[in-house]
Motif scaffolding. Structure first.
Motif, PDB file in Angstrom:
ATOM      1  N   PRO A 181       0.243 -10.875  22.802  1.00  0.00           N
ATOM      2  CA  PRO A 181      -0.414 -12.099  23.567  1.00  0.00           C
ATOM      3  C   PRO A 181      -1.819 -11.866  23.568  1.00  0.00           C
ATOM      4  CG  PRO A 181       1.578 -11.472  24.624  1.00  0.00           C
ATOM      5  CD  PRO A 181       1.152 -10.183  23.828  1.00  0.00           C
ATOM      6  N   VAL A 182      -2.372 -10.880  23.914  1.00  0.00           N
ATOM      7  CA  VAL A 182      -3.578 -10.728  23.845  1.00  0.00           C
ATOM      8  C   VAL A 182      -4.417 -10.924  22.674  1.00  0.00           C
ATOM      9  CG1 VAL A 182      -5.714  -9.079  24.967  1.00  0.00           C
ATOM     10  CG2 VAL A 182      -3.477  -9.571  26.204  1.00  0.00           C
ATOM     11  N   LEU A 183      -4.098 -10.445  21.704  1.00  0.00           N
ATOM     12  CA  LEU A 183      -4.625 -10.232  20.450  1.00  0.00           C
ATOM     13  C   LEU A 183      -4.796 -11.782  20.003  1.00  0.00           C
ATOM     14  CD1 LEU A 183      -2.992  -7.569  18.189  1.00  0.00           C
ATOM     15  CD2 LEU A 183      -5.221  -7.434  19.476  1.00  0.00           C
ATOM     16  N   LYS A 184      -3.951 -12.639  20.261  1.00  0.00           N
ATOM     17  CA  LYS A 184      -4.042 -14.132  20.009  1.00  0.00           C
ATOM     18  C   LYS A 184      -5.288 -14.744  20.450  1.00  0.00           C
ATOM     19  CE  LYS A 184      -0.517 -16.841  19.662  1.00  0.00           C
ATOM     20  NZ  LYS A 184       0.870 -17.594  20.163  1.00  0.00           N
ATOM     21  N   LEU A 185      -5.810 -14.147  21.676  1.00  0.00           N
ATOM     22  CA  LEU A 185      -6.831 -14.924  22.179  1.00  0.00           C
ATOM     23  C   LEU A 185      -8.237 -14.382  21.842  1.00  0.00           C
ATOM     24  CD1 LEU A 185      -5.720 -14.996  26.086  1.00  0.00           C
ATOM     25  CD2 LEU A 185      -5.655 -16.426  24.164  1.00  0.00           C
ATOM     26  N   ALA A 186      -8.325 -13.282  20.645  1.00  0.00           N
ATOM     27  CA  ALA A 186      -9.401 -12.742  20.462  1.00  0.00           C
ATOM     28  C   ALA A 186     -10.111 -13.644  19.608  1.00  0.00           C
ATOM     29  CB  ALA A 186      -9.440 -11.493  19.766  1.00  0.00           C
ATOM     30  N   CYS A 187     -11.345 -13.777  19.433  1.00  0.00           N
ATOM     31  CA  CYS A 187     -12.277 -14.890  18.546  1.00  0.00           C
ATOM     32  C   CYS A 187     -12.705 -14.166  17.380  1.00  0.00           C
ATOM     33  CB  CYS A 187     -13.225 -15.418  19.158  1.00  0.00           C
ATOM     34  SG  CYS A 187     -14.481 -14.632  20.280  1.00  0.00           S
ATOM     35  N   THR A 188     -11.887 -13.495  16.645  1.00  0.00           N
ATOM     36  CA  THR A 188     -12.178 -12.860  15.316  1.00  0.00           C
ATOM     37  C   THR A 188     -10.790 -12.615  14.803  1.00  0.00           C
ATOM     38  OG1 THR A 188     -13.178 -10.826  14.539  1.00  0.00           O
ATOM     39  CG2 THR A 188     -11.862 -10.472  16.459  1.00  0.00           C
ATOM     40  N   ASP A 189     -10.864 -12.047  13.398  1.00  0.00           N
ATOM     41  CA  ASP A 189      -9.599 -11.718  12.806  1.00  0.00           C
ATOM     42  C   ASP A 189      -9.028 -10.702  13.264  1.00  0.00           C
ATOM     43  OD1 ASP A 189      -7.671 -11.682  11.005  1.00  0.00           O
ATOM     44  OD2 ASP A 189      -8.882 -10.927   9.309  1.00  0.00           O
ATOM     45  N   THR A 190      -7.913 -10.793  13.658  1.00  0.00           N
ATOM     46  CA  THR A 190      -7.172  -9.322  14.269  1.00  0.00           C
ATOM     47  C   THR A 190      -6.014  -8.915  13.370  1.00  0.00           C
ATOM     48  OG1 THR A 190      -5.358 -10.920  15.551  1.00  0.00           O
ATOM     49  CG2 THR A 190      -7.623 -10.057  16.636  1.00  0.00           C
ATOM     50  N   HIS A 191      -5.981  -9.196  12.199  1.00  0.00           N
ATOM     51  CA  HIS A 191      -4.781  -8.922  11.108  1.00  0.00           C
ATOM     52  C   HIS A 191      -4.749  -7.326  11.132  1.00  0.00           C
ATOM     53  CE1 HIS A 191      -1.987  -8.751   7.831  1.00  0.00           C
ATOM     54  NE2 HIS A 191      -2.836  -8.114   7.420  1.00  0.00           N
ATOM     55  N   VAL A 192      -5.988  -6.645  10.918  1.00  0.00           N
ATOM     56  CA  VAL A 192      -6.096  -5.115  10.724  1.00  0.00           C
ATOM     57  C   VAL A 192      -5.546  -4.570  11.984  1.00  0.00           C
ATOM     58  CG1 VAL A 192      -7.379  -3.268  10.246  1.00  0.00           C
ATOM     59  CG2 VAL A 192      -7.646  -5.178   8.859  1.00  0.00           C
ATOM     60  N   VAL A 193      -6.179  -5.035  13.275  1.00  0.00           N
ATOM     61  CA  VAL A 193      -5.559  -4.293  14.479  1.00  0.00           C
ATOM     62  C   VAL A 193      -4.121  -4.708  14.669  1.00  0.00           C
ATOM     63  CG1 VAL A 193      -5.960  -4.588  16.888  1.00  0.00           C
ATOM     64  CG2 VAL A 193      -8.081  -4.743  15.464  1.00  0.00           C
ATOM     65  N   GLY A 194      -3.599  -5.910  14.305  1.00  0.00           N
ATOM     66  CA  GLY A 194      -2.193  -6.121  14.460  1.00  0.00           C
ATOM     67  C   GLY A 194      -1.474  -5.172  13.750  1.00  0.00           C
ATOM     68  N   VAL A 195      -1.663  -4.763  12.553  1.00  0.00           N
ATOM     69  CA  VAL A 195      -1.034  -3.761  11.574  1.00  0.00           C
ATOM     70  C   VAL A 195      -1.053  -2.541  12.373  1.00  0.00           C
ATOM     71  CG1 VAL A 195      -0.852  -2.821   9.338  1.00  0.00           C
ATOM     72  CG2 VAL A 195      -1.492  -5.212   9.649  1.00  0.00           C
ATOM     73  N   VAL A 196      -2.137  -2.005  12.706  1.00  0.00           N
ATOM     74  CA  VAL A 196      -2.364  -0.619  13.370  1.00  0.00           C
ATOM     75  C   VAL A 196      -1.449  -0.506  14.744  1.00  0.00           C
ATOM     76  CG1 VAL A 196      -4.012   0.895  14.470  1.00  0.00           C
ATOM     77  CG2 VAL A 196      -4.737  -0.416  12.343  1.00  0.00           C
ATOM     78  N   VAL A 197      -1.618  -1.636  15.606  1.00  0.00           N
ATOM     79  CA  VAL A 197      -0.693  -1.580  16.750  1.00  0.00           C
ATOM     80  C   VAL A 197       0.653  -1.686  16.408  1.00  0.00           C
ATOM     81  CG1 VAL A 197      -0.106  -3.370  18.600  1.00  0.00           C
ATOM     82  CG2 VAL A 197      -2.453  -3.144  18.149  1.00  0.00           C
ATOM     83  N   THR A 198       1.252  -2.563  15.441  1.00  0.00           N
ATOM     84  CA  THR A 198       2.522  -2.562  15.085  1.00  0.00           C
ATOM     85  C   THR A 198       3.017  -1.096  14.399  1.00  0.00           C
ATOM     86  OG1 THR A 198       2.419  -4.821  14.484  1.00  0.00           O
ATOM     87  CG2 THR A 198       4.245  -3.580  13.739  1.00  0.00           C
ATOM     88  N   ALA A 199       2.067  -0.397  13.784  1.00  0.00           N
ATOM     89  CA  ALA A 199       2.107   0.773  13.001  1.00  0.00           C
ATOM     90  C   ALA A 199       2.416   1.917  14.225  1.00  0.00           C
ATOM     91  CB  ALA A 199       1.218   1.172  12.148  1.00  0.00           C
ATOM     92  N   ASN A 200       1.457   1.688  15.165  1.00  0.00           N
ATOM     93  CA  ASN A 200       1.607   2.822  16.171  1.00  0.00           C
ATOM     94  C   ASN A 200       2.973   2.585  16.935  1.00  0.00           C
ATOM     95  OD1 ASN A 200       0.709   4.633  18.122  1.00  0.00           O
ATOM     96  ND2 ASN A 200      -0.629   3.139  19.276  1.00  0.00           N
ATOM     97  N   SER A 201       2.984   1.566  17.812  1.00  0.00           N
ATOM     98  CA  SER A 201       4.219   1.346  18.454  1.00  0.00           C
ATOM     99  C   SER A 201       5.632   1.368  17.622  1.00  0.00           C
ATOM    100  CB  SER A 201       4.180  -0.080  19.197  1.00  0.00           C
ATOM    101  OG  SER A 201       3.000  -0.249  19.678  1.00  0.00           O
ATOM    102  N   GLY A 202       5.501   0.711  16.513  1.00  0.00           N
ATOM    103  CA  GLY A 202       6.758   1.008  15.434  1.00  0.00           C
ATOM    104  C   GLY A 202       7.196   2.302  15.278  1.00  0.00           C
ATOM    105  N   THR A 203       6.076   3.248  14.904  1.00  0.00           N
ATOM    106  CA  THR A 203       6.533   4.479  14.402  1.00  0.00           C
ATOM    107  C   THR A 203       7.147   5.385  15.688  1.00  0.00           C
ATOM    108  OG1 THR A 203       4.460   4.475  13.078  1.00  0.00           O
ATOM    109  CG2 THR A 203       5.413   6.782  13.744  1.00  0.00           C
ATOM    110  N   ILE A 204       6.608   5.129  16.720  1.00  0.00           N
ATOM    111  CA  ILE A 204       6.947   5.783  18.041  1.00  0.00           C
ATOM    112  C   ILE A 204       8.566   5.217  18.297  1.00  0.00           C
ATOM    113  CG2 ILE A 204       6.696   6.021  20.608  1.00  0.00           C
ATOM    114  CD1 ILE A 204       3.881   6.054  20.213  1.00  0.00           C
ATOM    115  N   ALA A 205       8.737   4.263  18.380  1.00  0.00           N
ATOM    116  CA  ALA A 205      10.145   3.567  18.651  1.00  0.00           C
ATOM    117  C   ALA A 205      11.101   3.721  17.693  1.00  0.00           C
ATOM    118  CB  ALA A 205      10.085   2.064  18.789  1.00  0.00           C
ATOM    119  N   LEU A 206      10.870   3.563  16.280  1.00  0.00           N
ATOM    120  CA  LEU A 206      11.550   3.889  15.351  1.00  0.00           C
ATOM    121  C   LEU A 206      12.042   5.330  15.244  1.00  0.00           C
ATOM    122  CD1 LEU A 206      13.497   2.869  12.919  1.00  0.00           C
ATOM    123  CD2 LEU A 206      11.464   3.107  11.559  1.00  0.00           C
ATOM    124  N   GLY A 207      10.852   6.294  15.172  1.00  0.00           N
ATOM    125  CA  GLY A 207      10.985   7.545  15.185  1.00  0.00           C
ATOM    126  C   GLY A 207      11.947   8.191  16.326  1.00  0.00           C
TER     127      GLY A 207
END
Length: 315
Positions: A181-207
């Motif tokens: 939700p916070v990333l949606k408010l940033a006034c810049t492209d957050t695609h790369v940050v979103g991918v890193v966030v998902t990879a970080n959280s996803g790796t921990i949760a899935l692993g």
């Protein structure tokens, strides 16, 4: 893009825009949070007074209860107060601290649940070496590892968000500060940050989830060699752990193992893993664990006996 931050506070939309619904939610979640505090404190008190610390299982159960209290306390008090508030605001610094706390305690809980699964695997599959493998020194090191792992994970999440510029919209469609939700408010492209966030959280949760599945699968297969009594006791204990894992990892998987998107259901799902799970953990472990129930019974009898002694002394 230059890091320009004109936002000093964020505004939560909250759980609902309906005043009557918010009043009902205030009563319900105040009750839930009280149950979380009392239930988990009762487990910690039972483990302490019942001298159950010597068992690694109860050592980690005590830590899980402490983390549950901290985890729910990061979001629940603010949410409960906001349910009756006209302006649901939080400072920029407070938002970053809340984001850190949610991921710190949430990730620590994931690692503790994983360690508890390993503990049950050793106890059931390698009982003769259990006390050697799970001695106090190793338990302390594993517990330290869960806290360090949670800290590193949350630092990464916060570092990714803090470096983003916020220069316009400040309304968060949630009841607490979370990454998506916070990333949606940033006034810049957050695609790369979103991918890193998902990879970080996803790796921990899935692993962690895969490790838990493997551990409990091996445990359930090995139970065929156990005696009926041993099988019943092991199933009772593991059943508690499996229930907690399903309740906690189901919502977490929905929230964090996906691309950087938000859905209308996110708030209800978040309620499940930030409030419902910490509330259910004490109930699940006490209802299905004979040793914990016996220790609680002794604690209650001791309390009643001490109260009678006090009354008699007054007479």
């Amino acid at each position: 893009m230059e890091n320009i931050n004109n936002v000093t506070e964020f505004v939560f939309r909250g759980l609902s825009q309906n005043l009557e619904v918010e009043e009902v939610c205030f009563v319900v979640f105040s009750f839930f949070y009280t149950v979380i505090l009392l239930g988990n404190l009762l487990i910690m008190l039972t483990v302490y007074t019942g001298n159950l610390f010597k068992s690694p299982m109860y050592f980690f159960l005590n830590c899980l209860s402490f983390v549950d209290i901290c985890y729910s306390s990061v979001t629940a008090p603010k949410m409960i107060v906001d349910l009756l508030a006209k302006n649901k605001t939080i400072s920029y610094e407070g938002c970053m601290l809340q984001l850190f706390g949610v991921h710190f305690f949430g990730c620590t809980e994931i690692f503790i649940l994983t360690v508890m699964a390993y503990d049950r695997y050793v106890a059931i599959c390698r009982p003769l070496h259990y006390m050697t493998i799970m001695d106090r020194d190793k338990c302390n090191k594993m517990l330290l590892g869960t806290w360090v792992g949670g800290f590193l994970h949350s630092i990464v999440q916060v570092a990714l968000v803090v470096q983003l510029p916020f220069c316009g919209p400040n309304e968060i469609d949630h009841y607490f500060c979370d990454v998506h939700p916070v990333l949606k408010l940033a006034c810049t492209d957050t695609h790369v940050v979103g991918v890193v966030v998902t990879a970080n959280s996803g790796t921990i949760a899935l692993g962690s989830f895969v490790i838990l599945l493997i551990s409990y699968t091996v445990i359930l297969v090995s139970l065929r060699k156990q005696s009926p009594d041993g099988r019943r006791k092991a199933l009772s204990t593991c059943g508690s752990h499996i229930a907690v894992v399903i309740i906690f990892f189901g919502p977490c998987t929905f929230m964090y193992m996906r691309p950087d998107t938000t859905f209308s259901e996110d708030k209800m799902v978040a309620v499940f893993y930030t409030i419902i799970t910490p509330m259910l953990n004490p109930l699940i472990y006490t209802m299905r664990n004979a040793e914990v129930k016996a220790a609680m019974k002794k604690l209650w009898v001791r309390k009643v006996f001490s109260e009678k002694q006090m009354i008699n002394s007054w007479k």
